[in-house]
Design a protein around this motif. Structure first.
Motif, PDB file in Angstrom:
ATOM      1  N   VAL A  66      -5.789  -4.622  -6.661  1.00 40.38           N
ATOM      2  CA  VAL A  66      -5.121  -4.794  -5.365  1.00 40.38           C
ATOM      3  C   VAL A  66      -5.769  -3.893  -4.327  1.00 40.38           C
ATOM      4  N   LEU A  67      -6.014  -2.627  -4.682  1.00 38.14           N
ATOM      5  CA  LEU A  67      -6.670  -1.712  -3.747  1.00 38.14           C
ATOM      6  C   LEU A  67      -8.055  -2.217  -3.360  1.00 38.14           C
ATOM      7  N   ALA A  68      -8.793  -2.773  -4.307  1.00 41.83           N
ATOM      8  CA  ALA A  68     -10.139  -3.280  -4.028  1.00 41.83           C
ATOM      9  C   ALA A  68     -10.108  -4.493  -3.104  1.00 41.83           C
ATOM     10  N   ALA A  69      -9.017  -5.259  -3.103  1.00 40.96           N
ATOM     11  CA  ALA A  69      -8.904  -6.440  -2.260  1.00 40.96           C
ATOM     12  C   ALA A  69      -8.345  -6.125  -0.869  1.00 40.96           C
ATOM     13  N   ALA A  70      -7.844  -4.927  -0.682  1.00 40.73           N
ATOM     14  CA  ALA A  70      -7.164  -4.584   0.570  1.00 40.73           C
ATOM     15  C   ALA A  70      -8.138  -4.351   1.715  1.00 40.73           C
ATOM     16  N   GLY A  71      -7.724  -4.781   2.887  1.00 41.76           N
ATOM     17  CA  GLY A  71      -8.474  -4.476   4.100  1.00 41.76           C
ATOM     18  C   GLY A  71      -8.141  -3.085   4.593  1.00 41.76           C
ATOM     19  N   VAL A  72      -6.900  -2.659   4.347  1.00 39.70           N
ATOM     20  CA  VAL A  72      -6.436  -1.325   4.713  1.00 39.70           C
ATOM     21  C   VAL A  72      -5.712  -0.725   3.513  1.00 39.70           C
ATOM     22  N   ILE A  73      -6.085   0.500   3.173  1.00 41.01           N
ATOM     23  CA  ILE A  73      -5.415   1.244   2.107  1.00 41.01           C
ATOM     24  C   ILE A  73      -4.700   2.410   2.773  1.00 41.01           C
ATOM     25  N   VAL A  74      -3.385   2.461   2.611  1.00 39.59           N
ATOM     26  CA  VAL A  74      -2.602   3.576   3.142  1.00 39.59           C
ATOM     27  C   VAL A  74      -2.250   4.475   1.958  1.00 39.59           C
ATOM     28  N   VAL A  75      -2.728   5.710   2.015  1.00 40.84           N
ATOM     29  CA  VAL A  75      -2.460   6.685   0.962  1.00 40.84           C
ATOM     30  C   VAL A  75      -1.354   7.602   1.486  1.00 40.84           C
ATOM     31  N   LEU A  76      -0.177   7.536   0.865  1.00 39.29           N
ATOM     32  CA  LEU A  76       0.945   8.377   1.259  1.00 39.29           C
ATOM     33  C   LEU A  76       1.002   9.574   0.322  1.00 39.29           C
ATOM     34  N   ILE A  77       0.836  10.751   0.902  1.00 41.48           N
ATOM     35  CA  ILE A  77       0.893  11.970   0.091  1.00 41.48           C
ATOM     36  C   ILE A  77       1.996  12.875   0.614  1.00 41.48           C
TER      37      ILE A  77
END
Length: 187
Positions: A66-77
């Motif tokens: 899913v991450l590899a297919a995403a146009g935008v990856i939002v990393v919530l830390i």
């Protein structure tokens, strides 16, 4: 566009953020598919008539795909997570996604309690972001009791972006504009 949210743990705040981003996108007129932990493994069929897909990858056994297919990856830390947990696995997942999809935009958002971040926490966050190629630190989100988003910044928000009967906190609306920025420029 596929927007994937990820973090270090099965954090309910990430699911809440995914829901709020999908809600804002739907209120802007887009057809949105929201997939959260409750849906199990994400099987996204891009032939479906959705303008956008928002996915919370926490607990998803297919999260790397899913991450590899995403146009935008939002990393919530969360700053305390950076000190208490091994964040190497999260960095590795994001790096693999970037290798598979170099065009993906990586945005890092920080969720924290109402008190301001300490200088040490700010340093930890900056070091974390610096370890992800081309990542941008986009905003800090104030997490209230139970993981709900609140705001300290509504007075600072530009009038052009204030909405009557606002659906969510100012910080989430700001993150929404960062995630869907190309779509905003098209309208």
């Amino acid at each position: 566009m596929i927007v994937a949210l990820t973090g270090m743990t099965d954090n309910p705040a990430a699911s809440d953020l995914a829901q709020q981003l999908a809600l804002l996108r739907a209120s802007a007129g887009s057809k949105v598919l929201l997939l959260t932990q409750q849906h199990g493994p994400a099987q996204v069929d891009l032939r479906q008539p959705y303008d956008d897909v928002v996915i919370d990858t926490a607990g998803n056994c297919d999260s790397e795909a899913v991450l590899a297919a995403a146009g935008v990856i939002v990393v919530l830390i969360q700053p305390d997570e950076l000190e208490m947990h091994d964040h190497g696995a999260l960095l590795l997942r994001v790096r693999h996604a970037q290798e598979a999809n170099p065009q993906a935009q990586v945005l890092v958002a920080v969720g924290h309690a109402a008190q301001a971040l300490t200088p040490h926490e700010v340093g930890c966050v900056l070091v974390f972001v610096a370890q992800i190629a081309s990542a941008r630190l986009v905003d800090t989100l104030v997490l209230g009791a139970g993981g709900a988003y609140g705001t300290r910044h509504s007075a600072l928000e530009m009038d052009d972006f204030k909405w009557e009967n606002a659906l969510c906190a100012t910080e989430v609306r700001h993150l929404y504009r960062q995630v869907f920025q190309p779509a905003f420029q098209a309208h």
